[in-house]
Motif scaffolding. Structure first.
Motif, PDB file in Angstrom:
ATOM      1  N   MET A   1       1.001  -1.106  -0.084  1.00 55.64           N
ATOM      2  CA  MET A   1      -0.228   0.121   0.055  1.00 55.64           C
ATOM      3  C   MET A   1       0.976   1.304  -0.086  1.00 55.64           C
ATOM      4  SD  MET A   1      -2.859   0.844   2.951  1.00 55.64           S
ATOM      5  CE  MET A   1      -4.142  -0.077   2.261  1.00 55.64           C
ATOM      6  N   THR A   2       0.358   2.386  -0.854  1.00 54.72           N
ATOM      7  CA  THR A   2       1.230   3.478  -0.902  1.00 54.72           C
ATOM      8  C   THR A   2       0.724   4.504   0.296  1.00 54.72           C
ATOM      9  OG1 THR A   2      -0.112   4.415  -2.592  1.00 54.72           O
ATOM     10  CG2 THR A   2       2.001   2.974  -3.219  1.00 54.72           C
ATOM     11  N   ILE A   3       1.437   5.625   0.399  1.00 51.78           N
ATOM     12  CA  ILE A   3       0.792   6.614   1.043  1.00 51.78           C
ATOM     13  C   ILE A   3      -0.455   7.215   0.576  1.00 51.78           C
ATOM     14  CG2 ILE A   3       1.074   9.255   1.671  1.00 51.78           C
ATOM     15  CD1 ILE A   3       3.067   7.821   3.280  1.00 51.78           C
ATOM     16  N   ASP A   4      -0.835   7.387  -0.801  1.00 55.76           N
ATOM     17  CA  ASP A   4      -2.097   7.663  -1.174  1.00 55.76           C
ATOM     18  C   ASP A   4      -3.246   6.913  -0.916  1.00 55.76           C
ATOM     19  OD1 ASP A   4      -1.111  10.129  -2.406  1.00 55.76           O
ATOM     20  OD2 ASP A   4      -0.358   9.219  -4.287  1.00 55.76           O
ATOM     21  N   GLU A   5      -2.876   5.489  -1.007  1.00 55.35           N
ATOM     22  CA  GLU A   5      -3.815   4.486  -0.947  1.00 55.35           C
ATOM     23  C   GLU A   5      -4.126   4.541   0.646  1.00 55.35           C
ATOM     24  OE1 GLU A   5      -2.626   1.214  -4.110  1.00 55.35           O
ATOM     25  OE2 GLU A   5      -1.660   1.023  -2.298  1.00 55.35           O
ATOM     26  N   LEU A   6      -3.015   4.740   1.607  1.00 52.48           N
ATOM     27  CA  LEU A   6      -3.262   4.910   2.714  1.00 52.48           C
ATOM     28  C   LEU A   6      -4.442   5.937   3.297  1.00 52.48           C
ATOM     29  CD1 LEU A   6      -2.782   3.788   5.931  1.00 52.48           C
ATOM     30  CD2 LEU A   6      -0.865   5.484   5.834  1.00 52.48           C
ATOM     31  N   CYS A   7      -3.940   7.150   2.724  1.00 56.43           N
ATOM     32  CA  CYS A   7      -4.865   8.369   2.859  1.00 56.43           C
ATOM     33  C   CYS A   7      -6.341   8.094   2.624  1.00 56.43           C
ATOM     34  CB  CYS A   7      -4.308   9.524   2.027  1.00 56.43           C
ATOM     35  SG  CYS A   7      -2.804  10.188   2.743  1.00 56.43           S
ATOM     36  N   SER A   8      -6.444   7.372   1.439  1.00 60.12           N
ATOM     37  CA  SER A   8      -7.771   7.233   0.885  1.00 60.12           C
ATOM     38  C   SER A   8      -8.506   6.300   1.875  1.00 60.12           C
ATOM     39  CB  SER A   8      -7.891   6.763  -0.561  1.00 60.12           C
ATOM     40  OG  SER A   8      -7.154   5.814  -0.757  1.00 60.12           O
ATOM     41  N   ALA A   9      -7.800   5.360   2.616  1.00 63.58           N
ATOM     42  CA  ALA A   9      -8.426   4.059   3.102  1.00 63.58           C
ATOM     43  C   ALA A   9      -8.682   4.613   4.585  1.00 63.58           C
ATOM     44  CB  ALA A   9      -7.421   2.660   3.428  1.00 63.58           C
ATOM     45  N   LYS A  39      -0.816  -4.012   4.562  1.00 68.15           N
ATOM     46  CA  LYS A  39      -2.236  -4.035   4.668  1.00 68.15           C
ATOM     47  C   LYS A  39      -2.442  -4.370   6.090  1.00 68.15           C
ATOM     48  CE  LYS A  39      -3.795  -3.871  -0.131  1.00 68.15           C
ATOM     49  NZ  LYS A  39      -4.662  -4.475  -1.024  1.00 68.15           N
ATOM     50  N   ALA A  40      -1.724  -5.554   6.220  1.00 69.39           N
ATOM     51  CA  ALA A  40      -1.941  -6.080   7.771  1.00 69.39           C
ATOM     52  C   ALA A  40      -1.575  -5.058   8.915  1.00 69.39           C
ATOM     53  CB  ALA A  40      -1.028  -7.321   8.187  1.00 69.39           C
ATOM     54  N   ALA A  41      -0.752  -4.077   8.572  1.00 70.20           N
ATOM     55  CA  ALA A  41      -0.142  -3.108   9.569  1.00 70.20           C
ATOM     56  C   ALA A  41      -1.366  -2.175   9.504  1.00 70.20           C
ATOM     57  CB  ALA A  41       1.149  -2.499   9.309  1.00 70.20           C
ATOM     58  N   VAL A  42      -2.109  -1.865   8.713  1.00 69.84           N
ATOM     59  CA  VAL A  42      -3.072  -0.826   8.680  1.00 69.84           C
ATOM     60  C   VAL A  42      -4.397  -1.550   9.374  1.00 69.84           C
ATOM     61  CG1 VAL A  42      -4.998   0.549   7.179  1.00 69.84           C
ATOM     62  CG2 VAL A  42      -2.562   0.175   6.594  1.00 69.84           C
ATOM     63  N   ARG A  43      -4.742  -2.805   9.411  1.00 70.60           N
ATOM     64  CA  ARG A  43      -5.553  -3.649   9.972  1.00 70.60           C
ATOM     65  C   ARG A  43      -5.311  -3.417  11.466  1.00 70.60           C
ATOM     66  NH1 ARG A  43      -5.032  -8.621   7.496  1.00 70.60           N
ATOM     67  NH2 ARG A  43      -5.229  -7.679   5.535  1.00 70.60           N
ATOM     68  N   ASP A  44      -4.022  -3.878  11.809  1.00 75.02           N
ATOM     69  CA  ASP A  44      -3.564  -3.939  13.235  1.00 75.02           C
ATOM     70  C   ASP A  44      -3.729  -2.408  13.829  1.00 75.02           C
ATOM     71  OD1 ASP A  44      -2.924  -6.455  13.040  1.00 75.02           O
ATOM     72  OD2 ASP A  44      -0.791  -6.038  12.613  1.00 75.02           O
TER      73      ASP A  44
END
Length: 53
Positions: A1-9, A39-44
């Protein structure tokens, strides 16, 4: 996942995303100048922040 994807998620701005990454709240790594966010880090992160609320 990139910064932009993180921002939108997470529906956050780029400055907030960089703060989360630099503080270690979201575990990620850099390849050169590019952040790579599992993505697992974002989920965590979401699970951890959900338990706080």
């Amino acid at each position: 996942m990139t910064i932009d994807e993180l921002c939108s998620a997470l529906m956050i701005g780029r400055n907030t995303a960089y703060q989360l990454l630099n503080s270690g709240a979201i575990k990620a790594f850099r390849i050169g100048r590019c952040w790579k966010i599992p993505k697992a880090a974002v989920r965590d992160f979401l699970e951890a922040s959900h338990t706080v609320l």
